[in-house]
Enzyme design. Sequence first.
Site, PDB file in Angstrom:
ATOM      1  N   CYS A 118     -14.125 -26.152 -42.631  1.00 13.50           N
ATOM      2  CA  CYS A 118     -15.137 -26.419 -43.660  1.00 13.50           C
ATOM      3  C   CYS A 118     -14.872 -27.759 -44.356  1.00 13.50           C
ATOM      4  O   CYS A 118     -13.857 -27.907 -45.041  1.00 13.50           O
ATOM      5  CB  CYS A 118     -15.111 -25.257 -44.654  1.00 13.50           C
ATOM      6  SG  CYS A 118     -15.978 -25.550 -46.196  1.00 13.50           S
ATOM      7  N   CYS A 133     -14.634 -27.610 -48.180  1.00 14.05           N
ATOM      8  CA  CYS A 133     -13.377 -26.943 -48.544  1.00 14.05           C
ATOM      9  C   CYS A 133     -12.229 -27.956 -48.539  1.00 14.05           C
ATOM     10  O   CYS A 133     -11.392 -27.967 -49.452  1.00 14.05           O
ATOM     11  CB  CYS A 133     -13.052 -25.818 -47.557  1.00 14.05           C
ATOM     12  SG  CYS A 133     -14.280 -24.501 -47.507  1.00 14.05           S
TER      13      CYS A 133
END
Length: 102
Positions: free
Chosen positions: A31, A34
């Site tokens: 991600c 993230c």
Amino acid sequence: MSVVKLTVENFEQEVLQAEKPVLVDFYADWCGPCKMMSPIVDEIAEEESEIKVCNINIDQAMEIAQKYRVMSIPTFIAFKNGEEAGRQIGAVSKGELLSLIK
């Protein structure tokens, strides 16, 4: 303090039974947002001694992500006294994360 890595095995002890407020970062290695939030999460862990900062990889702990209805990542959930006290989804500023947990 550094970020505590959560697993299915230690989630209850580290988060639900914690003495102080806990900020949990639900993330995945693949991600992008993230990864962008990771340095901010690390900073909060180092600077805020009254908060326990943890992260959990949703790919390795799918049942916990499902239990807390994490539909997109990153998702940050604040826990106080073992209960969800707030939630923030997506990449946000350090100030927004701190206001979630304080």
